[in-house]
Design an enzyme around this catalytic site. Structure first.
Site, PDB file in Angstrom:
ATOM      1  CB  THR A   1      11.078 -39.495 -21.686  1.00 29.02           C
ATOM      2  OG1 THR A   1      10.606 -40.840 -21.777  1.00 29.02           O
ATOM      3  CG2 THR A   1      10.016 -38.547 -22.213  1.00 29.02           C
TER       4      THR A   1
ATOM      5  CG  PHE B   1       2.893 -33.164 -20.917  1.00 29.05           C
ATOM      6  CD1 PHE B   1       2.830 -34.085 -21.956  1.00 29.05           C
ATOM      7  CD2 PHE B   1       3.111 -33.634 -19.624  1.00 29.05           C
ATOM      8  CE1 PHE B   1       2.986 -35.440 -21.718  1.00 29.05           C
ATOM      9  CE2 PHE B   1       3.269 -35.001 -19.381  1.00 29.05           C
ATOM     10  CZ  PHE B   1       3.206 -35.908 -20.423  1.00 29.05           C
TER      11      PHE B   1
ATOM     12  CG  HIS C   1       6.613 -42.225 -30.621  1.00 27.64           C
ATOM     13  ND1 HIS C   1       6.086 -42.135 -29.361  1.00 27.64           N
ATOM     14  CD2 HIS C   1       6.151 -43.393 -31.157  1.00 27.64           C
ATOM     15  CE1 HIS C   1       5.317 -43.204 -29.143  1.00 27.64           C
ATOM     16  NE2 HIS C   1       5.340 -43.976 -30.221  1.00 27.64           N
TER      17      HIS C   1
ATOM     18  NE  ARG D   1      10.719 -46.476 -24.855  1.00 24.67           N
ATOM     19  CZ  ARG D   1       9.917 -45.443 -24.573  1.00 24.67           C
ATOM     20  NH1 ARG D   1       9.139 -44.916 -25.523  1.00 24.67           N
ATOM     21  NH2 ARG D   1       9.896 -44.919 -23.373  1.00 24.67           N
TER      22      ARG D   1
ATOM     23  CG  ASN E   1      11.281 -36.386 -26.780  1.00 24.20           C
ATOM     24  OD1 ASN E   1      10.622 -36.345 -27.819  1.00 24.20           O
ATOM     25  ND2 ASN E   1      10.873 -37.028 -25.703  1.00 24.20           N
TER      26      ASN E   1
ATOM     27  CE  LYS F   1       8.261 -37.647 -30.011  1.00 26.98           C
ATOM     28  NZ  LYS F   1       8.184 -37.277 -28.572  1.00 26.98           N
TER      29      LYS F   1
ATOM     30  NE  ARG G   1      13.141 -39.492 -26.917  1.00 17.85           N
ATOM     31  CZ  ARG G   1      12.170 -40.229 -26.379  1.00 17.85           C
ATOM     32  NH1 ARG G   1      12.421 -41.019 -25.344  1.00 17.85           N
ATOM     33  NH2 ARG G   1      10.945 -40.171 -26.878  1.00 17.85           N
TER      34      ARG G   1
ATOM     35  CD  GLU H   1       2.751 -46.257 -30.232  1.00 24.92           C
ATOM     36  OE1 GLU H   1       3.909 -46.512 -30.636  1.00 24.92           O
ATOM     37  OE2 GLU H   1       2.502 -45.785 -29.100  1.00 24.92           O
TER      38      GLU H   1
ATOM     39  CE1 TYR I   1       3.259 -39.229 -27.836  1.00 26.66           C
ATOM     40  CE2 TYR I   1       2.622 -37.493 -29.373  1.00 26.66           C
ATOM     41  CZ  TYR I   1       3.596 -38.324 -28.828  1.00 26.66           C
ATOM     42  OH  TYR I   1       4.894 -38.255 -29.282  1.00 26.66           O
TER      43      TYR I   1
HETATM   44  P1  DAT Z   1       8.338 -41.474 -24.444  1.00 25.43           P
HETATM   45  O1  DAT Z   1       8.240 -40.580 -25.662  1.00 25.43           O
HETATM   46  O2  DAT Z   1       9.771 -41.653 -24.004  1.00 25.43           O
HETATM   47  O3  DAT Z   1       7.612 -42.785 -24.616  1.00 25.43           O
HETATM   48  P2  DAT Z   1       6.127 -40.645 -22.747  1.00 25.43           P
HETATM   49  O4  DAT Z   1       5.299 -41.666 -23.457  1.00 25.43           O
HETATM   50  O5  DAT Z   1       6.139 -40.667 -21.248  1.00 25.43           O
HETATM   51  O6  DAT Z   1       7.646 -40.696 -23.229  1.00 25.43           O
HETATM   52  O7  DAT Z   1       5.648 -39.183 -23.180  1.00 25.43           O
HETATM   53  C1  DAT Z   1       5.330 -38.915 -24.528  1.00 25.43           C
HETATM   54  C2  DAT Z   1       5.923 -37.584 -24.905  1.00 25.43           C
HETATM   55  O8  DAT Z   1       5.321 -36.546 -24.133  1.00 25.43           O
HETATM   56  C3  DAT Z   1       7.428 -37.450 -24.626  1.00 25.43           C
HETATM   57  O9  DAT Z   1       8.194 -37.961 -25.680  1.00 25.43           O
HETATM   58  C4  DAT Z   1       7.590 -35.980 -24.458  1.00 25.43           C
HETATM   59  C5  DAT Z   1       6.278 -35.538 -23.836  1.00 25.43           C
HETATM   60  N1  DAT Z   1       6.397 -35.422 -22.377  1.00 25.43           N
HETATM   61  C6  DAT Z   1       6.497 -36.453 -21.496  1.00 25.43           C
HETATM   62  N2  DAT Z   1       6.584 -36.001 -20.237  1.00 25.43           N
HETATM   63  C7  DAT Z   1       6.531 -34.642 -20.323  1.00 25.43           C
HETATM   64  C8  DAT Z   1       6.587 -33.587 -19.386  1.00 25.43           C
HETATM   65  N3  DAT Z   1       6.696 -33.828 -18.089  1.00 25.43           N
HETATM   66  N4  DAT Z   1       6.526 -32.311 -19.858  1.00 25.43           N
HETATM   67  C9  DAT Z   1       6.401 -32.068 -21.163  1.00 25.43           C
HETATM   68  N5  DAT Z   1       6.347 -33.015 -22.113  1.00 25.43           N
HETATM   69  C10 DAT Z   1       6.413 -34.279 -21.700  1.00 25.43           C
HETATM   70 MG    MG Z   2       5.618 -43.249 -24.714  1.00 28.00          MG
END
Ligand code: DAT
Ligand code: MG
Length: 148
Positions: free
Chosen positions: A91, A57, A115, A85, A112, A9, A102, A126, A49
């Protein structure tokens, strides 16, 4: 062989972590089949996303992922989706184990570092979203004999 989509990222790129992150997946034994430094457009970010569209968010997430270049990659290997993963960690970096990407390099959930696709369906979606077929390279690597 299974493929996954991984992306350093904008925070990881700015913090000079591309090499470190590539090295971890190389050393693990996975094989790089595609990579590029690129600027993500708003449209691509919103599509990528899409599953988080209704989350509070979402706007910040799109702003962040478009805030600077990312390093997009496709990696190949046995069980690479799940194993990548695991190597990324939780996350929320505050909950990610030391030794994970991370856990070692992140502090907040908003930044973080990396991705990674979370299922075979998202990996296929993706990879196709970020790469054209001709950008992926199929080749035989000698070390694979000593990994499998
Ligand atoms: P991951 O990236 O582990 O697959 P995710 O798909 O649930 O996690 O979310 C995508 C991204 O969104 C994550 O890397 C960071 C952001 N994110 C997730 N939950 C969040 C939250 N509660 N507040 C702020 N950003 C968040
Ligand atoms: Mg995800």
């Amino acid at each position: 062989m299974e493929k996954t989509f991984l992306m350093v990222k904008p925070d990881g790129v700015q913090r000079n972590l591309i090499g470190e992150i590539v090295a971890r997946f190389e050393q693990k034994g996975f094989q790089l089949v595609g990579a590029k430094l690129m600027q993500v457009s708003d449209e691509l970010a919103e599509n990528h996303y899409g599953e988080h569209k209704e989350r509070p968010f979402f706007g910040e997430l799109v702003d962040f992922i478009t805030s600077g270049p990312v390093f997009a990659m496709v990696w190949e290997g046995e069980d690479v989706i799940k194993t990548a993963r695991t190597m990324m960690g939780a996350t929320n970096p505050a909950e990610a184990q030391p030794g994970t990407i991370r856990g070692d390099f992140g502090v907040t959930i908003g930044k973080n570092v990396i991705h990674g696709s979370d299922s075979p369906e998202s990996a296929e979606r993706e990879i196709n979203l970020f790469f054209k077929e001709e950008e992926l390279v199929s080749y035989k690597k000698q070390d694979q004999t000593w990994i499998y």
